[in-house]
Scaffold this active site. Structure first.
Site, PDB file in Angstrom:
ATOM      1  N   HIS A  82      39.696  41.432  43.059  1.00  0.00           N
ATOM      2  CA  HIS A  82      39.757  40.049  42.603  1.00  0.00           C
ATOM      3  C   HIS A  82      38.357  39.423  42.562  1.00  0.00           C
ATOM      4  O   HIS A  82      37.450  39.865  43.282  1.00  0.00           O
ATOM      5  CB  HIS A  82      40.681  39.230  43.514  1.00  0.00           C
ATOM      6  CG  HIS A  82      42.134  39.592  43.347  1.00  0.00           C
ATOM      7  ND1 HIS A  82      43.162  38.825  43.857  1.00  0.00           N
ATOM      8  CD2 HIS A  82      42.720  40.626  42.692  1.00  0.00           C
ATOM      9  CE1 HIS A  82      44.321  39.385  43.532  1.00  0.00           C
ATOM     10  NE2 HIS A  82      44.077  40.480  42.837  1.00  0.00           N
ATOM     11  N   GLU A  84      37.203  36.653  43.701  1.00  0.00           N
ATOM     12  CA  GLU A  84      36.724  36.066  44.956  1.00  0.00           C
ATOM     13  C   GLU A  84      36.200  37.144  45.898  1.00  0.00           C
ATOM     14  O   GLU A  84      35.167  36.966  46.555  1.00  0.00           O
ATOM     15  CB  GLU A  84      37.853  35.297  45.655  1.00  0.00           C
ATOM     16  CG  GLU A  84      38.529  34.238  44.798  1.00  0.00           C
ATOM     17  CD  GLU A  84      39.741  34.768  44.036  1.00  0.00           C
ATOM     18  OE1 GLU A  84      39.641  35.827  43.402  1.00  0.00           O
ATOM     19  OE2 GLU A  84      40.785  34.106  44.078  1.00  0.00           O
ATOM     20  N   CYS A 108      44.538  34.436  46.117  1.00  0.00           N
ATOM     21  CA  CYS A 108      45.721  35.071  46.708  1.00  0.00           C
ATOM     22  C   CYS A 108      45.551  35.155  48.230  1.00  0.00           C
ATOM     23  O   CYS A 108      44.491  34.815  48.766  1.00  0.00           O
ATOM     24  CB  CYS A 108      45.922  36.465  46.114  1.00  0.00           C
ATOM     25  SG  CYS A 108      44.732  37.679  46.707  1.00  0.00           S
ATOM     26  N   CYS A 111      42.520  37.601  49.310  1.00  0.00           N
ATOM     27  CA  CYS A 111      41.193  36.988  49.138  1.00  0.00           C
ATOM     28  C   CYS A 111      41.007  35.825  50.102  1.00  0.00           C
ATOM     29  O   CYS A 111      39.888  35.565  50.553  1.00  0.00           O
ATOM     30  CB  CYS A 111      40.999  36.531  47.705  1.00  0.00           C
ATOM     31  SG  CYS A 111      40.854  37.900  46.563  1.00  0.00           S
TER      32      CYS A 111
HETATM   33  N1  LIG Z   1      42.905  34.440  42.511  1.00  0.00           N
HETATM   34  C1  LIG Z   1      42.939  35.534  41.740  1.00  0.00           C
HETATM   35  N2  LIG Z   1      41.777  36.166  41.444  1.00  0.00           N
HETATM   36  C2  LIG Z   1      41.777  37.268  40.651  1.00  0.00           C
HETATM   37  O1  LIG Z   1      40.715  37.826  40.369  1.00  0.00           O
HETATM   38  N3  LIG Z   1      42.979  37.738  40.153  1.00  0.00           N
HETATM   39  C3  LIG Z   1      42.975  38.853  39.201  1.00  0.00           C
HETATM   40  C4  LIG Z   1      43.829  40.036  39.507  1.00  0.00           C
HETATM   41  C5  LIG Z   1      44.240  40.486  38.124  1.00  0.00           C
HETATM   42  O2  LIG Z   1      43.185  41.240  37.508  1.00  0.00           O
HETATM   43  C6  LIG Z   1      44.408  39.180  37.375  1.00  0.00           C
HETATM   44  C7  LIG Z   1      45.809  38.593  37.447  1.00  0.00           C
HETATM   45  O3  LIG Z   1      46.579  39.279  36.515  1.00  0.00           O
HETATM   46  P1  LIG Z   1      47.981  38.744  35.977  1.00  0.00           P
HETATM   47  O4  LIG Z   1      49.006  39.047  37.032  1.00  0.00           O
HETATM   48  O5  LIG Z   1      47.836  37.248  35.724  1.00  0.00           O
HETATM   49  O6  LIG Z   1      48.188  39.514  34.716  1.00  0.00           O
HETATM   50  O7  LIG Z   1      43.505  38.303  37.993  1.00  0.00           O
HETATM   51  C8  LIG Z   1      44.160  37.132  40.440  1.00  0.00           C
HETATM   52  C9  LIG Z   1      44.181  36.027  41.234  1.00  0.00           C
HETATM   53  C10 LIG Z   1      45.479  35.342  41.535  1.00  0.00           C
HETATM   54  O8  LIG Z   1      45.689  35.266  42.880  1.00  0.00           O
HETATM   55 ZN   LIG Z   2      42.838  37.762  45.502  1.00  0.00          ZN
END
Ligand SMILES: Nc1nc(=O)n([C@H]2C[C@H](O)[C@@H](COP(=O)(O)O)O2)cc1CO
Ligand SMILES: [Zn+2]
Length: 167
Positions: A82, A84, A108, A111
């Site tokens: 992710h 973060e 999430c 993170c």
């Molecule tokens: N805060 C976040 N930072 C992130 O970098 N992500 C990333 C993980 C996945 O590559 C994408 C979410 O994919 P999708 O489920 O919307 O197709 O974003 C997801 C979240 C959500 O918690």
């Molecule tokens: Zn995360």
């Protein structure tokens, strides 16, 4: 007597600047569905780390899947780092005490643990589109307990345009 030249007024606020850096970083993401960027600023408003979501170093984008559905191991979820996490790992120091993290999407639970442990004290986010998920509920529970604040970025302008032609 000529009037003194006044300072430019349309400059970016700190919040706009760091969120824009987060959003620009997200443009590096190869995730076809959700591109997330993050930017960490310290107490002196210096950028100390940036990141975006992507597969780990050395794990080819052409080998791992970008699927969202199907058996867990055939989706992107077990593999993607992710934004973060990458921003914290890319930071110039492991001690991010008092820093803020600007991120396009609410963190999430995994993170959130990293954010709390690093010493980051505030999260500024743009979207909370997964607010009803258990991950985000767990994240907010931990943030509240740990005393890490979070606030939504409220845009004061609809967009910032970048151009490569300056003449
Ligand atoms: N805060 C976040 N930072 C992130 O970098 N992500 C990333 C993980 C996945 O590559 C994408 C979410 O994919 P999708 O489920 O919307 O197709 O974003 C997801 C979240 C959500 O918690
Ligand atoms: Zn995360």
């Amino acid at each position: 007597m000529t009037e003194p030249i006044k300072k430019r007024l349309n400059y970016l606020s700190w919040d706009e600047y760091f969120m824009a850096v987060a959003l620009l970083s997200a443009e590096r993401s190869k995730d076809p569905n959700t591109q997330v960027g993050a930017c960490i600023a310290n107490r002196q408003n210096k950028i100390v780390g940036v990141g975006y979501n992507g597969f780990p170093i050395g794990c080819s984008d052409d080998e791992l899947p970008w699927d969202r559905q199907g058996p867990f191991l055939t989706t992107k979820y077990p593999y993607v780092c992710h934004a973060e996490l990458n921003a914290v790992l890319n930071a110039i120091s492991t001690d991010l005490s008092g820093c803020r993290i600007y991120v396009g999407l609410f963190p999430c639970n995994e993170c959130t643990k990293v954010i709390i442990q690093s010493g980051i004290k505030e999260i500024v986010y743009l979207s909370d589109k997964y607010r009803d998920s258990d991950q985000v509920k767990a994240a907010k529970r931990m943030l509240d307990l740990a005393g890490v604040s979070y606030r939504r970025f409220i845009p004061q302008r609809p967009e910032i345009t970048l151009s490569f032609s300056l003449d």
